[in-house]
Design a protein around this motif. Structure first.
Motif, short mmCIF file in Angstrom:
data_model
loop_
_atom_site.label_atom_id
_atom_site.label_comp_id
_atom_site.label_asym_id
_atom_site.label_seq_id
_atom_site.Cartn_x
_atom_site.Cartn_y
_atom_site.Cartn_z
N PHE A 58 -102.86 -55.85 37.21
CA PHE A 58 -102.99 -55.06 35.99
C PHE A 58 -103.64 -53.72 36.32
CE2 PHE A 58 -101.98 -58.20 32.81
CZ PHE A 58 -102.33 -59.41 33.39
N PHE B 187 -105.49 -51.92 29.05
CA PHE B 187 -104.82 -52.52 30.19
C PHE B 187 -103.31 -52.34 30.10
CE2 PHE B 187 -108.12 -54.81 32.46
CZ PHE B 187 -109.14 -54.87 31.54
N GLY B 188 -102.67 -52.22 31.26
CA GLY B 188 -101.22 -52.29 31.33
C GLY B 188 -100.75 -53.72 31.11
N SER B 189 -99.45 -53.89 31.04
CA SER B 189 -98.87 -55.19 30.71
C SER B 189 -98.78 -56.14 31.90
CB SER B 189 -97.49 -55.01 30.09
OG SER B 189 -96.68 -54.25 30.95
N GLY B 190 -99.08 -55.66 33.10
CA GLY B 190 -99.11 -56.53 34.27
C GLY B 190 -97.82 -56.51 35.07
N ARG C 211 -96.05 -59.02 38.01
CA ARG C 211 -96.11 -60.26 38.76
C ARG C 211 -95.50 -60.01 40.14
NH1 ARG C 211 -94.45 -65.83 35.96
NH2 ARG C 211 -96.26 -65.19 34.79
N TYR D 234 -110.67 -61.09 25.16
CA TYR D 234 -109.28 -60.64 25.26
C TYR D 234 -108.37 -61.84 25.03
CZ TYR D 234 -111.04 -56.48 27.74
OH TYR D 234 -111.71 -55.33 28.08
N GLN E 249 -104.47 -63.17 26.21
CA GLN E 249 -103.36 -62.95 27.14
C GLN E 249 -102.28 -63.95 26.81
OE1 GLN E 249 -104.26 -63.63 31.33
NE2 GLN E 249 -102.70 -62.16 31.95
N GLY F 134 -97.09 -64.15 30.12
CA GLY F 134 -96.39 -63.03 30.73
C GLY F 134 -96.75 -61.67 30.17
N GLN F 135 -97.80 -61.63 29.36
CA GLN F 135 -98.18 -60.36 28.73
C GLN F 135 -99.48 -59.82 29.32
OE1 GLN F 135 -96.12 -58.86 26.34
NE2 GLN F 135 -94.83 -60.52 27.08
N GLY F 136 -99.82 -58.62 28.92
CA GLY F 136 -101.06 -58.00 29.36
C GLY F 136 -102.24 -58.52 28.58
N LEU F 137 -103.34 -57.82 28.71
CA LEU F 137 -104.59 -58.21 28.08
C LEU F 137 -104.74 -57.48 26.75
CD1 LEU F 137 -106.79 -57.99 31.27
CD2 LEU F 137 -105.89 -60.04 30.20
#
Lengths: 114, 113
Positions: A89, A104-107, A109, B35, B37, B40-43
């Protein structure tokens, strides 16, 4: 705007390759840009961070490149290893200003193939 | 020293029931954050505490969500009348003070059936 856009959503790289994850932000009040690493079943942990007065920061195999004018920053992992497989992230943090809060960004994987 | 701890680690509940999630921050950390989550999503920021007060509750998704912190330490996130869309991992983090580096707990995985 308070968004941080992160790409790609997922990434597969062979061992030894250099995965690159990109982030873009909109609000110039952000003045600290951390990257967090999250392994399955664990909470995110701070990996490396940069302030906008430098264009690059390196810690071991991890490098952040920062482009202030474009409001973009990226994470590079040199000589990637299977143990680097995790979700990453990016974040934009008004650490030294009074504006808003960390976003935060969405991540991404990341999977490193042996 | 010990890191941020959260309990329970997993919680399965039925739609309509109330749940309480607990966070024990690192000793001496004055700021505490919650937070969410989703898979598969962000924070998604929910709420932050400085001491026992919550200057920023802007992320709480509805009035079914509430949080409190007592003694400047332990915090509880309560979700009333849970819905299936509440299913997610709820992460807690603490920092020495606001806008310092956040240290995350392992999260509570909530499943609402």
């Amino acid at each position: 705007q308070q968004q941080v856009k992160q790409s790609p959503q997922s990434l597969i790289v062979q061992k030894g390759g250099i995965p690159i994850i990109n982030c873009a932000y909109e609000n110039t009040a952000f003045d600290y840009f951390p990257w967090y690493q999250q392994f399955p079943g664990k909470g995110p942990a701070l990996l490396i961070a940069i302030r906008p007065d430098v264009s690059e920061k390196k810690e071991g195999r991890f490098t952040i490149s920062f482009n202030k004018s474009a409001k973009q920053f990226s994470l590079h992992i040199m000589d990637s290893q299977p143990g680097d497989s995790a979700t990453y992230f990016c974040a934009a943090d008004p650490r030294y200003s009074s504006a808003s809060k960390i976003i935060f960004g969405s991540g991404t994987r990341l999977s490193i193939r042996p | 020293g010990a890191g941020v701890s959260q309990s329970p680690s997993n919680k399965v509940t039925e739609k309509g029931k109330d749940v309480e999630l607990r966070c024990d921050p690192i000793s001496g950390h004055t700021a505490l954050y919650w937070y969410r989550q989703s898979l598969g999503q962000g924070l998604e920021f929910l709420i932050y505490f400085q001491g026992n007060s919550a200057p920023d509750k802007s992320g709480l998704p509805s009035d079914r969500f509430s949080a409190e912190r007592t003694g400047g330490s332990v915090s509880t996130l309560t979700i009333q009348r849970t819905q299936q869309e509440d299913s997610a991992v709820y992460l807690c983090a603490s920092s020495l003070s606001y806008q310092e580096t956040q240290y995350f707990g392992p999260g509570t995985r909530l499943l609402v059936l």
